[in-house]
Design a protein around this motif. Structure first.
Motif, PDB file in Angstrom:
ATOM      1  N   SER A 172       0.824  -1.213   0.000  1.00 10.54           N
ATOM      2  CA  SER A 172       0.000   0.000   0.000  1.00 10.54           C
ATOM      3  C   SER A 172       0.856   1.259   0.000  1.00 10.54           C
ATOM      4  O   SER A 172       0.454   2.294  -0.528  1.00 10.54           O
ATOM      5  N   VAL A 173       2.049   1.167   0.590  1.00 12.95           N
ATOM      6  CA  VAL A 173       2.936   2.333   0.696  1.00 12.95           C
ATOM      7  C   VAL A 173       3.892   2.428  -0.490  1.00 12.95           C
ATOM      8  O   VAL A 173       4.057   3.500  -1.087  1.00 12.95           O
ATOM      9  N   LEU A 174       4.518   1.308  -0.852  1.00  8.79           N
ATOM     10  CA  LEU A 174       5.557   1.313  -1.880  1.00  8.79           C
ATOM     11  C   LEU A 174       5.063   0.879  -3.254  1.00  8.79           C
ATOM     12  O   LEU A 174       5.807   0.987  -4.230  1.00  8.79           O
ATOM     13  N   GLY A 175       3.822   0.388  -3.308  1.00 14.02           N
ATOM     14  CA  GLY A 175       3.355  -0.205  -4.555  1.00 14.02           C
ATOM     15  C   GLY A 175       3.825  -1.648  -4.649  1.00 14.02           C
ATOM     16  O   GLY A 175       4.725  -2.073  -3.919  1.00 14.02           O
ATOM     17  N   TRP A 176       3.224  -2.423  -5.555  1.00 15.00           N
ATOM     18  CA  TRP A 176       3.565  -3.837  -5.613  1.00 15.00           C
ATOM     19  C   TRP A 176       4.997  -4.067  -6.072  1.00 15.00           C
ATOM     20  O   TRP A 176       5.661  -4.998  -5.625  1.00 15.00           O
ATOM     21  N   ARG A 177       5.521  -3.209  -6.929  1.00 13.90           N
ATOM     22  CA  ARG A 177       6.908  -3.366  -7.372  1.00 13.90           C
ATOM     23  C   ARG A 177       7.879  -3.076  -6.229  1.00 13.90           C
ATOM     24  O   ARG A 177       8.905  -3.758  -6.076  1.00 13.90           O
ATOM     25  N   GLY A 178       7.585  -2.070  -5.429  1.00 13.40           N
ATOM     26  CA  GLY A 178       8.434  -1.764  -4.288  1.00 13.40           C
ATOM     27  C   GLY A 178       8.437  -2.881  -3.271  1.00 13.40           C
ATOM     28  O   GLY A 178       9.479  -3.204  -2.682  1.00 13.40           O
ATOM     29  N   TRP A 179       7.271  -3.473  -3.033  1.00 18.78           N
ATOM     30  CA  TRP A 179       7.171  -4.595  -2.095  1.00 18.78           C
ATOM     31  C   TRP A 179       8.037  -5.765  -2.558  1.00 18.78           C
ATOM     32  O   TRP A 179       8.770  -6.365  -1.764  1.00 18.78           O
ATOM     33  N   ILE A 180       8.004  -6.082  -3.842  1.00 13.97           N
ATOM     34  CA  ILE A 180       8.795  -7.195  -4.362  1.00 13.97           C
ATOM     35  C   ILE A 180      10.287  -6.884  -4.269  1.00 13.97           C
ATOM     36  O   ILE A 180      11.104  -7.767  -3.977  1.00 13.97           O
ATOM     37  N   ALA A 181      10.658  -5.627  -4.488  1.00 17.52           N
ATOM     38  CA  ALA A 181      12.064  -5.238  -4.371  1.00 17.52           C
ATOM     39  C   ALA A 181      12.573  -5.429  -2.939  1.00 17.52           C
ATOM     40  O   ALA A 181      13.703  -5.888  -2.721  1.00 17.52           O
ATOM     41  N   VAL A 182      11.751  -5.089  -1.959  1.00 16.11           N
ATOM     42  CA  VAL A 182      12.135  -5.291  -0.560  1.00 16.11           C
ATOM     43  C   VAL A 182      12.353  -6.775  -0.282  1.00 16.11           C
ATOM     44  O   VAL A 182      13.338  -7.176   0.371  1.00 16.11           O
ATOM     45  N   LEU A 183      11.468  -7.616  -0.779  1.00 11.50           N
ATOM     46  CA  LEU A 183      11.583  -9.049  -0.554  1.00 11.50           C
ATOM     47  C   LEU A 183      12.813  -9.628  -1.253  1.00 11.50           C
ATOM     48  O   LEU A 183      13.490 -10.524  -0.719  1.00 11.50           O
ATOM     49  N   ALA A 184      13.137  -9.106  -2.438  1.00 13.05           N
ATOM     50  CA  ALA A 184      14.346  -9.554  -3.131  1.00 13.05           C
ATOM     51  C   ALA A 184      15.589  -9.244  -2.299  1.00 13.05           C
ATOM     52  O   ALA A 184      16.497 -10.075  -2.173  1.00 13.05           O
ATOM     53  N   GLY A 185      15.636  -8.056  -1.708  1.00 11.43           N
ATOM     54  CA  GLY A 185      16.763  -7.696  -0.862  1.00 11.43           C
ATOM     55  C   GLY A 185      16.877  -8.590   0.360  1.00 11.43           C
ATOM     56  O   GLY A 185      17.982  -9.007   0.748  1.00 11.43           O
ATOM     57  N   LEU A 186      15.745  -8.911   0.985  1.00 12.92           N
ATOM     58  CA  LEU A 186      15.745  -9.788   2.149  1.00 12.92           C
ATOM     59  C   LEU A 186      16.295 -11.167   1.801  1.00 12.92           C
ATOM     60  O   LEU A 186      17.061 -11.765   2.561  1.00 12.92           O
ATOM     61  N   THR A 187      15.929 -11.679   0.634  1.00 16.78           N
ATOM     62  CA  THR A 187      16.390 -13.000   0.211  1.00 16.78           C
ATOM     63  C   THR A 187      17.885 -12.993  -0.080  1.00 16.78           C
ATOM     64  O   THR A 187      18.603 -13.955   0.231  1.00 16.78           O
ATOM     65  N   PHE A 188      18.382 -11.911  -0.685  1.00 18.29           N
ATOM     66  CA  PHE A 188      19.818 -11.789  -0.921  1.00 18.29           C
ATOM     67  C   PHE A 188      20.600 -11.836   0.395  1.00 18.29           C
ATOM     68  O   PHE A 188      21.663 -12.437   0.483  1.00 18.29           O
TER      69      PHE A 188
END
Length: 407
Positions: A172-188
């Motif tokens: 809701s805050v970052l948009g769906w693309r921003g949310w996925i980017a955060v999750l990609a960073g967490l996985t890295f």
């Protein structure tokens, strides 16, 4: 196959003397949770993704479940691959691949692009889901194996729950693309953390001993078939629940994500319950009967214009069964193996079956709901769970006694 606990390829008595490495087990478990978050990362933001990319409900279901497509066709070969290169290397490689694919998916512009990236992500997800239980089995002492594997089996509901909650809030805050980017960073970040905690030297080796042949996989395949049916009719309830709450109950995306997150976490409680029951000596066949709870729960959830409380109660019961039966499959697998070092290939069979059910379930439910309405899903859940529990009863008869970790 003799219905006794799988033989331990280690030296006599070593399994009894080994102390469970719980800190490392927890970190390996968290690696699986992060992978499961990527599996369900589009569920909470599904309506927004569908609107922006022009996806139908069925197409959205394929986007959600496509990550398991590779596992549905290559789980068993991947089990042999993990056996060849080692579970530790395979786990880290899987996490890195998931992170890279997630990063690429932030630039997706249409259904074909999204589906291709999710397929690549599925390779990493498959490596993780095969490697983690193999490592946990290696890290746990003999008495703790059933409990540790039951805990491991909660990685999907915990990951989905965290993904629903995080996606609803951050999306809701970052948009769906921003949310996925955060999750990609967490996985890295998770990949090197796992690598540094895994045992070094002799602990980082591929499995030794004879490669399991087809005959040795007969009973693991029966177990896997039950797991497949369970995933087929329970996973869609979780991943499509936000859409139902938004479309049928008029809830906001954030509220739907929060409620679905809570429902998903109930599945983890089901998994933990299996560990407790098996440790207390409950027979596998008796434990399996709880799976029948999903039959009335499906009717309660989808049987017409159910009020919100009834719908959530039905969804919660289905979620409990999802975690419960999944945990039973993982915990019972060592008993179905001829040797414990066959766990990599055995988990490949389990992963392929679970991936097949997880892949086909959401688009199938989406198609049926679109054509006949949500009430058509109740009978599907009933038939699937009756068959799944029937197969588990066969496994219970073969086992003929509690799992070895129950002692």
């Amino acid at each position: 196959m003799d219905p006794r606990p799988a033989s331990d390829p280690t030296e006599p008595g070593e399994g009894v003397r080994q102390r469970s490495q719980w800190v490392t087990i927890v970190i390996v478990y968290l690696g699986g949770v992060v992978a499961a978050m990527s599996f369900g990362k589009f569920a909470s933001v599904g309506p927004v993704v569908a609107e922006q990319l022009g996806l139908s409900l069925s197409q959205l279901g394929w986007v959600i479940s496509a990550v398991t497509g590779v596992g549905a066709v290559a789980g068993l070969p991947a089990g042999y691959l993990v056996r060849r290169f080692g579970a530790d290397r395979s786990l880290v490689a899987g996490l890195v691949l998931i992170a890279a694919a997630s990063a690429v998916s932030t630039a997706a512009g249409d259904f074909a692009w999204m589906l291709a990236v999710r397929g690549a992500e599925g390779i990493g997800y498959l490596l993780v889901t095969i490697s983690c239980p193999v490592l946990i089995l290696r890290l746990a002492g003999e008495r703790d194996r059933g409990t540790a594997l039951s805990i491991w089996a909660t990685f999907v509901p915990v990951g989905l729950g965290a993904s629903m909650l995080g996606g609803g809030a951050l999306g809701s805050v970052l948009g769906w693309r921003g949310w996925i980017a955060v999750l990609a960073g967490l996985t890295f970040v998770m990949a090197p953390l796992v690598w540094t905690r895994l045992p070094r030297g002799a602990g980082r080796q591929a499995a030794a001993g004879p490669v399991p042949q087809a005959r040795a996989l007969t009973w693991p395949s029966v177990l896997a078939a039950s797991f497949c049916l369970t995933a087929l009719v329970t996973i869609p309830v979780i991943v499509l629940l936000p859409t139902l709450l938004i479309d049928q109950q008029g809830r906001s995306a954030a509220a739907a994500g929060a409620m679905t997150s809570a429902i998903s976490l109930l599945s983890a409680l089901g998994g933990l319950a299996v560990g407790v029951l098996l440790r207390r000596g409950a027979p596998v066949g008796v434990v399996a009967l709880f799976g029948l709870l999903a039959v009335p729960a499906g009717w309660l959830l989808f049987g017409g214009d159910a009020p919100l409380a009834a719908a959530l109660t039905g969804a919660g019961a289905v979620s409990l069964v999802n975690g419960y039966v999944g945990a039973l499959a993982f915990a019972a697998l060592p008993l179905m193996l001829e040797r414990l070092d066959h766990a990599d290939v055995g988990n490949g069979v389990i992963a392929q079956a679970g991936s097949l059910g997880s892949l086909l379930g959401p688009p199938l439910f989406g198609l049926l709901a679109g054509e006949f309405g949500f009430p058509a899903l109740g009978p599907v859940i009933a038939v699937g769970m009756l068959a799944a529990v029937g197969l588990l009863l066969l496994v219970g008869r073969r086992a003929a006694r509690p799992l070895p970790s129950a002692g």
